[in-house]
Design a protein around this motif. Sequence first.
Motif, PDB file in Angstrom:
ATOM      1  N   LEU A  48       0.684  -1.122   0.101  1.00  0.00           N
ATOM      2  CA  LEU A  48      -0.084   0.025  -0.130  1.00  0.00           C
ATOM      3  C   LEU A  48       0.846   1.347   0.044  1.00  0.00           C
ATOM      4  O   LEU A  48       0.684   2.190  -0.718  1.00  0.00           O
ATOM      5  CB  LEU A  48      -1.024   0.029   1.356  1.00  0.00           C
ATOM      6  CG  LEU A  48      -1.974   1.210   1.347  1.00  0.00           C
ATOM      7  CD1 LEU A  48      -2.923   1.358   0.122  1.00  0.00           C
ATOM      8  CD2 LEU A  48      -2.583   0.937   2.660  1.00  0.00           C
ATOM      9  N   PHE A  49       1.944   1.226   0.789  1.00  0.00           N
ATOM     10  CA  PHE A  49       2.888   2.580   1.014  1.00  0.00           C
ATOM     11  C   PHE A  49       3.579   2.498  -0.093  1.00  0.00           C
ATOM     12  O   PHE A  49       4.245   3.649  -0.562  1.00  0.00           O
ATOM     13  CB  PHE A  49       3.661   2.510   2.300  1.00  0.00           C
ATOM     14  CG  PHE A  49       2.825   2.985   3.501  1.00  0.00           C
ATOM     15  CD1 PHE A  49       2.704   4.365   3.702  1.00  0.00           C
ATOM     16  CD2 PHE A  49       2.314   2.058   4.353  1.00  0.00           C
ATOM     17  CE1 PHE A  49       2.128   4.650   4.764  1.00  0.00           C
ATOM     18  CE2 PHE A  49       1.484   2.385   5.330  1.00  0.00           C
ATOM     19  CZ  PHE A  49       1.534   3.885   5.710  1.00  0.00           C
ATOM     20  N   GLY A  50       4.078   1.286  -0.861  1.00  0.00           N
ATOM     21  CA  GLY A  50       4.672   1.410  -2.080  1.00  0.00           C
ATOM     22  C   GLY A  50       3.838   1.829  -3.174  1.00  0.00           C
ATOM     23  O   GLY A  50       4.434   1.756  -4.398  1.00  0.00           O
ATOM     24  N   GLY A  51       2.694   2.097  -3.247  1.00  0.00           N
ATOM     25  CA  GLY A  51       1.734   2.389  -4.436  1.00  0.00           C
ATOM     26  C   GLY A  51       1.321   1.191  -5.395  1.00  0.00           C
ATOM     27  O   GLY A  51       0.945   1.339  -6.522  1.00  0.00           O
ATOM     28  N   ALA A  52       1.725  -0.074  -5.041  1.00  0.00           N
ATOM     29  CA  ALA A  52       1.424  -1.438  -5.672  1.00  0.00           C
ATOM     30  C   ALA A  52       0.035  -1.810  -5.495  1.00  0.00           C
ATOM     31  O   ALA A  52      -0.474  -2.407  -6.584  1.00  0.00           O
ATOM     32  CB  ALA A  52       2.275  -2.470  -5.411  1.00  0.00           C
ATOM     33  N   ILE A  53      -0.752  -1.480  -4.520  1.00  0.00           N
ATOM     34  CA  ILE A  53      -2.295  -1.398  -4.607  1.00  0.00           C
ATOM     35  C   ILE A  53      -2.737   0.003  -4.079  1.00  0.00           C
ATOM     36  O   ILE A  53      -2.189   0.707  -3.192  1.00  0.00           O
ATOM     37  CB  ILE A  53      -2.459  -2.577  -3.361  1.00  0.00           C
ATOM     38  CG1 ILE A  53      -1.929  -2.392  -2.010  1.00  0.00           C
ATOM     39  CG2 ILE A  53      -1.867  -4.040  -3.853  1.00  0.00           C
ATOM     40  CD1 ILE A  53      -2.221  -3.489  -1.053  1.00  0.00           C
ATOM     41  N   ASN A  54      -3.955  -0.140  -4.024  1.00  0.00           N
ATOM     42  CA  ASN A  54      -4.700   1.218  -3.711  1.00  0.00           C
ATOM     43  C   ASN A  54      -5.654   0.919  -2.440  1.00  0.00           C
ATOM     44  O   ASN A  54      -6.090   1.856  -1.709  1.00  0.00           O
ATOM     45  CB  ASN A  54      -5.653   1.796  -4.763  1.00  0.00           C
ATOM     46  CG  ASN A  54      -6.597   0.702  -5.642  1.00  0.00           C
ATOM     47  OD1 ASN A  54      -6.931  -0.152  -5.009  1.00  0.00           O
ATOM     48  ND2 ASN A  54      -6.728   0.983  -6.666  1.00  0.00           N
ATOM     49  N   LEU A  55      -5.882  -0.342  -2.008  1.00  0.00           N
ATOM     50  CA  LEU A  55      -6.538  -0.528  -0.912  1.00  0.00           C
ATOM     51  C   LEU A  55      -5.935  -1.975  -0.418  1.00  0.00           C
ATOM     52  O   LEU A  55      -5.761  -2.698  -1.326  1.00  0.00           O
ATOM     53  CB  LEU A  55      -8.198  -0.729  -1.122  1.00  0.00           C
ATOM     54  CG  LEU A  55      -9.097   0.406  -1.166  1.00  0.00           C
ATOM     55  CD1 LEU A  55     -10.281   0.110  -1.728  1.00  0.00           C
ATOM     56  CD2 LEU A  55      -8.816   1.481  -0.088  1.00  0.00           C
TER      57      LEU A  55
END
Length: 540
Positions: free
Chosen positions: A43-50
């Motif tokens: 999540l913090f890496g931007g790989a998932i949005n939720l």
Amino acid sequence: MTGTVNNIPTAPHIRREVQRRRTFAIISHPDAGKTTLTEKLLLFGGAINLAGAVKAKKTTKHTTSDWMEIERQRGISVTSSVMNFEFNGFSMNLLDTPGHHDFSEDTYRVLTAVDSALMVIDSAKGVETQTKKLMDVCRMRNTPIITFINKLDREGRAPLELIDEIEQHLGIECSPLSWPIGMGKSFQGVYDIQEGLIRFFRSDGNKNVRPQDTVTVFGLDDPALDKHLGEAAADLRNEIELLDGAGFPFDHKRYLAGQQTPVFFGSAINNFGVRELLEGFTSLAPAPKARAATTREVSPLEENFSGIVFKVQANMDPAHRDRIAFVRICSGQFNRGMKLQNQRLGKHFKAANAIFFMAKNRSGVEEAWPGDIIGLPNHGSIRVGDTLYSDEPLVFPGIPHFAPEFFRRIILRDPFKAKQLEKGLTQLTEEGAIQYFRPVTGRDYILGAIGVLQFEIIAARLADEYNVHVTYGQLPYQRVRWLTGDIKALKRIAEQNQQAIVKDADDCMAMLFNSDWQLTKTTEDWSDIKFIDTRECVLS
């Protein structure tokens, strides 16, 4: 400008890519919060949005790293997953490992492919059995470890007690880089020891008013500490004083040598402490390191490509019945379509369809670098332990199979599906988590595993992926050993112990034993034979 390492050519563009890569595994005892932390890192890496949803994949409801049907049903990880994401200019290769003991062989292989590990500890339970076993595996390779003590929003054990337990039971120095302020209902946040910051904790629905998310304090004597923490300030001062007197100051060299672990505190489920953990990890964890081949040490900065296969996964896409070889790139640049040689087979092949992973989801690879994990689709030609290279012939030491400890006889419900059974077992056992044996005097299949849960997993996957339904029969065996040595002696022992002699999937000779006493006695009686409890993919 091209340089050299040990008289081997290197290139500056490879050096740049190597320095920004971090390839690591997450390890823990089951239920310590490992999978939750994995989600939050993504999540913090931007790989998932939720949490639990792959970015731009709206239909994905389950945990990102748990992609098998049986994982969703049981709520546990039963196979390792690979996930790649970017964070603050770093390319992160995250390998999520099963925490359960029954999948320890899969975890061991993953740990051979990473440069460091992130260990998750439950603040209420502390060091647990599987944590010790995983630590032993890390110690075999001197793997650097960063520790995240999780679930501070719940009532747990005193932080100093947890630190002491990690040091005593895991045999590693602890150097906390943050420190909790309270716990459970009284948890206010953490004190960032290096930055001199108070980071306040806010859970969903927390109505406590805080002046801001972080407050800078100038040392523990700063009156601002009392203003913002109240009575908890005195407890923080006392604990930090005890830590300074009895603890270990952070030493980056000792961390890289696997002798010391930096410690962070937080609550993964509430996203608290995760960003700080990631920032600390990228600044402290090592970039890809050199790897020993049988002839020399291979630097990641070298221009020639080399890699090792540490895992094979069948049916990641059931519609295509594929097999994916997971390759850790050890040196050089990978380019789509390049020709590679499989050292074991002595054959070249074109790597035209290599993929990157986000658990089950894939994307095509145009180029990849040392430290990256790529997948090579194949039809069974690439095996666990294979060395792949572009130019100079290399052999990386193989990844071992461990002798199983539990055994079951397979009972096929529909005799007309014998061929499907053989195909399914062949493909599933190539993954290495379970092994099958064929008695030399019969037609049975005998499954062997490190843990009994593997039998349930194989039965479920045979049904789901191959439409083959099986049950199991009990067997009296407790040990198996592969046999090698004098040819005449091997022939005699096979003739005298026909019921106990089996062949594995690679046609290697092995022997089953009912007890440790029988194993010891047989070993003493047959001095011309070696009884091996671990082996590489093929015994010579």
